[in-house]
Motif scaffolding. Structure first.
Motif, PDB file in Angstrom:
ATOM      1  N   MET A 167     -11.947   0.680   9.519  1.00 14.70           N
ATOM      2  CA  MET A 167     -11.757   0.062   8.684  1.00 14.70           C
ATOM      3  C   MET A 167     -10.785  -0.417   9.152  1.00 14.70           C
ATOM      4  N   GLY A 168     -10.267  -2.411   9.564  1.00 15.11           N
ATOM      5  CA  GLY A 168      -9.658  -2.736  10.746  1.00 15.11           C
ATOM      6  C   GLY A 168      -8.547  -2.949  10.850  1.00 15.11           C
ATOM      7  N   GLU A 169      -7.531  -2.949  11.112  1.00 10.62           N
ATOM      8  CA  GLU A 169      -6.601  -2.506  12.327  1.00 10.62           C
ATOM      9  C   GLU A 169      -5.413  -3.105  12.559  1.00 10.62           C
ATOM     10  N   ALA A 170      -4.676  -3.377  12.933  1.00 13.02           N
ATOM     11  CA  ALA A 170      -3.778  -4.020  12.525  1.00 13.02           C
ATOM     12  C   ALA A 170      -3.369  -4.825  13.839  1.00 13.02           C
ATOM     13  N   PRO A 171      -3.183  -6.529  13.474  1.00 13.60           N
ATOM     14  CA  PRO A 171      -3.197  -7.322  14.769  1.00 13.60           C
ATOM     15  C   PRO A 171      -2.183  -6.447  15.560  1.00 13.60           C
ATOM     16  N   ALA A 172      -2.422  -7.045  17.316  1.00 11.37           N
ATOM     17  CA  ALA A 172      -1.603  -6.784  18.702  1.00 11.37           C
ATOM     18  C   ALA A 172       0.049  -7.531  18.034  1.00 11.37           C
ATOM     19  N   SER A 173       0.489  -6.813  18.490  1.00  7.05           N
ATOM     20  CA  SER A 173       2.037  -7.863  18.346  1.00  7.05           C
ATOM     21  C   SER A 173       2.043  -9.011  19.184  1.00  7.05           C
ATOM     22  N   SER A 174       2.011 -10.374  18.060  1.00  7.65           N
ATOM     23  CA  SER A 174       2.293 -11.704  18.719  1.00  7.65           C
ATOM     24  C   SER A 174       3.304 -12.247  17.550  1.00  7.65           C
ATOM     25  N   GLY A 175       4.818 -11.502  18.455  1.00 10.37           N
ATOM     26  CA  GLY A 175       5.117 -12.515  17.149  1.00 10.37           C
ATOM     27  C   GLY A 175       5.531 -12.238  15.604  1.00 10.37           C
ATOM     28  N   ILE A 176       4.318 -11.726  15.670  1.00  3.55           N
ATOM     29  CA  ILE A 176       4.606 -11.409  13.690  1.00  3.55           C
ATOM     30  C   ILE A 176       5.014 -10.014  13.327  1.00  3.55           C
ATOM     31  N   THR A 177       6.513 -10.263  12.526  1.00  4.25           N
ATOM     32  CA  THR A 177       7.379 -10.030  11.999  1.00  4.25           C
ATOM     33  C   THR A 177       6.909  -8.856  10.555  1.00  4.25           C
ATOM     34  N   HIS A 178       6.111  -9.484  10.843  1.00  2.64           N
ATOM     35  CA  HIS A 178       6.174  -8.643   8.505  1.00  2.64           C
ATOM     36  C   HIS A 178       4.127  -9.210   8.212  1.00  2.64           C
ATOM     37  N   ARG A 179       3.837  -7.963   7.922  1.00  6.09           N
ATOM     38  CA  ARG A 179       2.135  -8.070   7.146  1.00  6.09           C
ATOM     39  C   ARG A 179       2.244  -7.681   5.782  1.00  6.09           C
ATOM     40  N   ILE A 231      -7.524   2.159   0.894  1.00 12.75           N
ATOM     41  CA  ILE A 231      -6.767   0.631   1.111  1.00 12.75           C
ATOM     42  C   ILE A 231      -5.186   1.657   2.073  1.00 12.75           C
ATOM     43  N   ILE A 232      -5.007   2.446   0.525  1.00 11.02           N
ATOM     44  CA  ILE A 232      -3.638   2.831   0.786  1.00 11.02           C
ATOM     45  C   ILE A 232      -3.866   3.419   2.468  1.00 11.02           C
ATOM     46  N   PRO A 233      -4.534   4.655   2.679  1.00 13.55           N
ATOM     47  CA  PRO A 233      -3.307   4.863   4.380  1.00 13.55           C
ATOM     48  C   PRO A 233      -3.744   3.912   4.897  1.00 13.55           C
ATOM     49  N   TRP A 234      -4.567   2.824   5.022  1.00 14.27           N
ATOM     50  CA  TRP A 234      -4.590   1.707   6.075  1.00 14.27           C
ATOM     51  C   TRP A 234      -3.233   1.203   5.824  1.00 14.27           C
ATOM     52  N   ASP A 253      -1.847  -4.019  -9.536  1.00 14.53           N
ATOM     53  CA  ASP A 253      -3.088  -3.079 -10.509  1.00 14.53           C
ATOM     54  C   ASP A 253      -1.377  -2.176 -11.138  1.00 14.53           C
ATOM     55  N   LYS A 254      -1.431  -2.773 -12.091  1.00 14.42           N
ATOM     56  CA  LYS A 254      -0.663  -1.481 -12.785  1.00 14.42           C
ATOM     57  C   LYS A 254      -1.211  -0.073 -13.099  1.00 14.42           C
ATOM     58  N   ALA A 255      -2.176  -0.385 -13.239  1.00 12.94           N
ATOM     59  CA  ALA A 255      -3.087   1.403 -13.080  1.00 12.94           C
ATOM     60  C   ALA A 255      -2.891   1.833 -11.761  1.00 12.94           C
ATOM     61  N   ALA A 256      -2.818   1.438 -10.995  1.00 10.90           N
ATOM     62  CA  ALA A 256      -2.694   1.614  -9.060  1.00 10.90           C
ATOM     63  C   ALA A 256      -0.890   2.129  -9.137  1.00 10.90           C
ATOM     64  N   LYS A 257      -0.442   1.267  -9.803  1.00  8.86           N
ATOM     65  CA  LYS A 257       1.255   1.748  -9.392  1.00  8.86           C
ATOM     66  C   LYS A 257       1.302   3.327  -9.947  1.00  8.86           C
ATOM     67  N   ARG A 258       0.776   3.574 -11.162  1.00  8.96           N
ATOM     68  CA  ARG A 258       0.892   5.397 -12.522  1.00  8.96           C
ATOM     69  C   ARG A 258      -0.119   6.202 -11.187  1.00  8.96           C
ATOM     70  N   ARG A 259      -1.300   4.769 -11.000  1.00 11.45           N
ATOM     71  CA  ARG A 259      -2.724   6.878 -10.592  1.00 11.45           C
ATOM     72  C   ARG A 259      -2.234   6.559  -8.676  1.00 11.45           C
ATOM     73  N   HIS A 260      -1.520   6.431  -8.760  1.00 10.72           N
ATOM     74  CA  HIS A 260      -1.181   6.493  -7.098  1.00 10.72           C
ATOM     75  C   HIS A 260       0.354   6.310  -6.528  1.00 10.72           C
ATOM     76  N   ALA A 261       0.926   6.353  -6.867  1.00 13.80           N
ATOM     77  CA  ALA A 261       2.365   6.221  -6.815  1.00 13.80           C
ATOM     78  C   ALA A 261       2.885   7.229  -5.706  1.00 13.80           C
ATOM     79  N   PRO A 262       2.396   8.788  -6.214  1.00 13.58           N
ATOM     80  CA  PRO A 262       2.512   9.682  -4.934  1.00 13.58           C
ATOM     81  C   PRO A 262       1.633   9.399  -3.309  1.00 13.58           C
ATOM     82  N   ALA A 263       0.680   8.806  -3.250  1.00 13.32           N
ATOM     83  CA  ALA A 263      -0.313   8.691  -2.351  1.00 13.32           C
ATOM     84  C   ALA A 263       0.536   7.811  -1.459  1.00 13.32           C
TER      85      ALA A 263
END
Length: 146
Positions: A1-13, A54-57, A69-79
């Motif tokens: 899976m993709g990794e976050a880009p190296a720091s380049s002044g970006i403060t929010h992903r 997606i969530i671990p990434w 995705d309202k279903a994801a909120k119910r299904r994946h809140a603990p994760a």
């Protein structure tokens, strides 16, 4: 899976989920202080549609998830909480692509300000009837619940 880009002044992903308009990414991708991508761009595969992948990434890369995705909120809140993922839940029925973009634009500044001051992950909610400040549904740290 993709990794976050190296720091380049970006403060929010941000990762825009497959259930939202790709126009959100197009509208915000040129702002140099944001790294905003679709699932296909970030994970290198347009077929990734399982939130369990997606969530671990999101947690590993400290990326804020924008989803409808309202279903994801119910299904994946603990994760989501376990992986320490900050989420913006877009709410509303029969939303158009324009509605998706308008909601994100309206709350983005306040969301960023709250995330910058946060002591942990927060789950926000915003919709067509909310103002410029997203509602906090859950915060890992009680100091962030205001």
């Amino acid at each position: 899976m993709g990794e976050a880009p190296a720091s380049s002044g970006i403060t929010h992903r941000f990762l825009v989920d497959n259930d939202l308009s790709p126009l959100i990414v197009k509208a915000l991708e040129d702002f140099e202080f944001l790294d905003i991508q679709s699932v296909a761009q970030a994970l290198g595969n347009a077929e990734v549609d399982d939130d369990r992948d997606i969530i671990p990434w999101l947690g590993r890369t400290d990326t804020i998830w924008i989803t409808h995705d309202k279903a994801a909120k119910r299904r994946h809140a603990p994760a989501l909480k376990r992986q320490r993922v900050t989420v913006l839940w877009i709410r509303g029925k029969k939303l158009t692509n324009f509605d998706h973009v308008a909601i994100v634009f309206r709350v983005l500044k306040q969301l960023i300000e709250k995330v910058e001051k946060a002591h942990g992950p927060i789950h926000f909610r915003a919709g067509t009837k909310t103002g410029p400040t997203p509602t906090i549904d859950w915060a890992a740290d009680p100091r962030d619940r205001v």
